[in-house]
Design an enzyme around this catalytic site. Structure first.
Site, PDB file in Angstrom:
ATOM      1  N   HIS A  46       0.832  -1.208   0.000  1.00  0.00           N
ATOM      2  CA  HIS A  46       0.000   0.000   0.000  1.00  0.00           C
ATOM      3  C   HIS A  46       0.868   1.259   0.000  1.00  0.00           C
ATOM      4  CE1 HIS A  46      -3.706   2.208   0.590  1.00  0.00           C
ATOM      5  NE2 HIS A  46      -3.147   2.889   1.585  1.00  0.00           N
ATOM      6  N   GLU A  68      -2.309  -5.605  -4.477  1.00  0.00           N
ATOM      7  CA  GLU A  68      -2.970  -5.207  -3.237  1.00  0.00           C
ATOM      8  C   GLU A  68      -4.388  -5.784  -3.175  1.00  0.00           C
ATOM      9  OE1 GLU A  68      -3.088  -0.989  -0.823  1.00  0.00           O
ATOM     10  OE2 GLU A  68      -3.763  -1.014  -2.895  1.00  0.00           O
ATOM     11  N   ASN A 425      26.682 -22.341  -7.343  1.00  0.00           N
ATOM     12  CA  ASN A 425      27.438 -23.585  -7.469  1.00  0.00           C
ATOM     13  C   ASN A 425      27.014 -24.600  -6.413  1.00  0.00           C
ATOM     14  OD1 ASN A 425      29.885 -23.806  -9.463  1.00  0.00           O
ATOM     15  ND2 ASN A 425      29.733 -21.657  -8.922  1.00  0.00           N
TER      16      ASN A 425
END
Length: 690
Positions: A46, A68, A425
């Site tokens: 918001h 929202e 990795n």
């Protein structure tokens, strides 16, 4: 008003909110029923939406608004989280991050997010059909004109009044000369939501955020405060001209909108009851701290009082300038101390001593200003690990410890990429597939530990996983095949030396190169980057049990405590953090073993290194001395001794680079200017112990 003045603040705060959204969405994925996490996510979204609308970044505001909408249904118990919703919200966050990055790079922040918006609307409308009535009403609310209410909204307000709650119709008017109408409207909405629940606004909240209104807008709200407090709170917002607040009863509500009793659908009534219950809960929560009439007004001073953490953003260049100026001050301080000792006037000596104490305190503050927790780098990795685990079809837990460990900002800025390489990795090559882990008797979820901790004047960062470990024989054969090492030399390599071969340029043991990595892809980049920062990287591995990469980094690159020594006519500085002790050794105690000079040191034999020989110093010869002054130095768990001519004492020195023309000079890490104006080279003890 020049919006560029606020752009830097918008970028910083947007990145903070995006990081918070990522972290909390990951938490919610582990605990999907925890509504308190949803509330935190909703507030961040918001705020980001309001900031974006205020700055005119409409695509950012629109996408956040759609996200929202989904979160609003979840926090009001009308929608349950599932994997599709999580994935769609994460895609939305990625898009928002790209748009903010575009703004950072000078762009407009525009992007084509049609597919994500469609998915978000589908979640709200289609995937959860029992919520269809609520969403249909919500969609209608944004499109009708005037201040009429639909059945759904009327149901909510009517039942709220019958439940004894306060319902208000508010007409807010901004001043004619108001420059940022959307910003003022956002502040009003924020005040109303902190003190109750907004049921309807005209124009819609999205249109208001885009300044698609003249001077006034209308709001229906269920509030936890009185009519008078509501009016005063709204009118306290800067550039708001007036707030016409009317408390509604059943009769006045029916005049303003359609009655809920005229055949309102059962689904809408049911949803209205849920919404009223949620509003009651929010009102009760809001009312608790607001027992006294002045509580709302007192809230801001209380929040900013004693216990709260208060921060201010400072431009990096200003910090660098402050550090450079203090470096010059430190050089002058050392010079003054030397002059005061020569002049021997009490009042001068006292003044210089006081100045030294004050500048020492100032130095500590300046250094701390430059220190940044490694958390600022670490906090991007949980999301990365989550996404990689999904793409690799593996289960992985990332365990972070020591995120509050602090490093100099110049180091922090550079370590992100090396850590990304190491983690990728570990995920791709280290952690086995679920089937392989089960077959090996391991839990199906692999663990990657990311640690940071202080040790002396260094920070260590470790990446450790409980995967398959490094296949030493395979590494050795690949190294021979790639010409990294010949077959005869390979036979004499220790396990740790074999493991270090994976840092050779272009080295990889992967049978096929994935889009993630093969073990070794990019590891030469890691080694080069870490060494350029004055650190080094090592690897330990046990086949079948896992691998640990360890990075050692200097705590700061600016000011260090050092022991000043002489070699004939030349002066050198040795960092105190590497010194174990100093001593004087008679010549007869120096032995030669296999051609190397050694001495007895506390029950063990350690090598004796001639600093004059390493640095090719012609003005000093150890052979003429009957006793040898030594500095015992440490590198990790290895110890050695360095011969010097004379100890000059301890001093805090400013580390100066030798510049780009004097690089890779053996055993020298930089230079400093001494109190008498002479230049002394700074010895790198790590280079003396192999």
């Amino acid at each position: 008003m020049d919006m560029n003045a606020y752009l830097s603040m918008f970028i910083d705060e947007s990145n903070d909110h995006l990081q918070s959204l990522n972290e909390n969405l990951l938490k919610l994925e582990s605990a999907p029923d925890d509504i308190s996490i949803v509330q935190v996510i909703f507030r961040s979204a918001h705020t980001l939406k309001g900031m974006s609308a205020t700055m005119g970044f409409e695509d950012l505001a629109s996408l956040t608004h759609e996200m929202e909408n989904v979160l609003d249904l979840v926090r009001n118990h009308k929608l349950g989280m599932d994997q599709f919703i999580f994935d769609t919200l994460f895609k939305g966050l990625d898009a928002l991050e790209s748009m903010v990055q575009d703004v950072t790079n000078g762009g407009t922040g525009k992007a084509d997010v049609t597919a994500i918006v469609t998915d978000l609307k589908t979640i709200v409308k289609g995937d959860h059909k029992h919520q269809g009535a609520a969403q249909a009403a919500a969609q209608t609310a944004g499109g009708d004109d005037g201040s009429s209410l639909d059945q759904f909204q009327s149901s909510i307000l009517l039942q709220s009044i019958e439940a004894g709650m306060s319902v208000f119709h508010v007409v807010v008017t901004v001043r004619e000369d108001c420059v940022l109408k959307a910003a003022r409207a956002y502040m009003v909405f924020d005040f109303l939501e902190r003190n109750g629940e907004i049921v309807k606004s005209t124009p819609s909240s999205q249109e208001i955020e885009q300044e698609k209104f003249d001077r006034s807008f209308t709001v229906f709200t269920i509030a936890s405060i009185s009519e008078d407090e509501l009016r005063k709170g709204i009118e306290s917002v800067s550039e708001i001209e007036s707030a016409a607040v009317t408390q509604l009863d059943t009769e006045s509500l029916m005049q303003l909108g359609a009655s809920a009793g005229n055949g309102a659908p059962a689904a809408a009534a049911s949803i209205a009851q849920e919404t009223v219950a949620a509003a009651q809960a929010q009102t009760a929560a809001a009312a608790a701290p607001a027992a006294a009439p002045q509580a709302a007004a007192a809230q801001a001073p209380a929040a900013s009082g004693g216990g709260g953490s208060r921060t201010i953003r400072v431009d990096i260049e200003r910090l660098d300038s402050l550090m450079n100026l203090f470096s010059e001050l430190l050089i002058d301080r050392v010079r003054l101390e030397q002059l005061a000792s020569e002049v021997r006037r009490n009042d001068l000596t006292e003044t210089v001593e006081h100045m030294s104490r004050v500048s020492s305190d100032l130095q500590n503050i300046v250094l701390k200003l430059r220190m940044v927790p490694v958390e600022s780098v670490f906090n991007r990795f949980p999301r990365m690990v989550r996404d990689l685990a999904k793409s690799l079809d593996k289960k992985v837990d990332l365990v972070i410890t020591g995120a509050d460990t602090e490093l100099d900002r110049t180091v922090i800025d550079e370590i992100g990429d090396p850590l990304v390489h190491l983690l990728r990795n570990s995920m791709d090559h280290g952690i086995e597939s679920i089937a392989d882990r089960i077959a090996a008797g391991k839990p199906e979820t692999g663990t990657v530990n990311l640690r940071a901790y202080h040790s002396g004047n260094h920070v260590f960062i470790e990446v450790e996983e409980d995967g398959r470990g490094i296949n030493g024989e395979k590494v050795k054969q690949t190294a021979i095949k790639n010409g990294v090492v010949d077959a005869d030399s390979a036979k004499r390599l220790t396990d740790s030396e074999i493991h270090m071969l994976i840092f050779a340029p272009g080295f990889s043991t992967a049978d096929k190169i994935s889009d993630i990595s093969g073990r070794g892809v990019g590891l030469d980049v890691v080694k080069t980057k870490i060494e350029s920062l004055g650190g080094h990287v090592t690897v330990e591995s046990v086949q079948g049990r896992g691998t640990k990469f360890s990075i050692q980094l200097p705590l700061t690159l600016s000011i260090i405590a050092a022991m000043l020594v002489k070699l004939g006519s030349e002066k050198y500085a040795i960092p105190l953090s590497s010194i174990v002790e100093t001593a004087i050794v008679p010549r007869e105690q120096i032995r030669k073993i296999h051609g190397n000079r050694m001495i007895d040191y506390r029950g063990s034999v350690i090598p004796l290194i001639s600093l004059a020989q390493v640095l090719d110093c012609t003005s000093f010869s150890e052979e003429e001395e009957r006793e040898t002054e030594i500095v015992v130095i440490r590198k990790g768990n290895k110890i050695g001794a360095v011969t010097v001519d004379e100890f000059l004492g301890q001093s805090e020195i400013v580390l100066k680079s030798l510049g780009k023309y004097l690089t890779n000079i053996e055993a020298i890490s930089g230079a400093t200017i001494l109190g008498d104006g002479q230049v002394a080279l700074i010895v790198d003890p790590n280079a003396l112990i192999k």
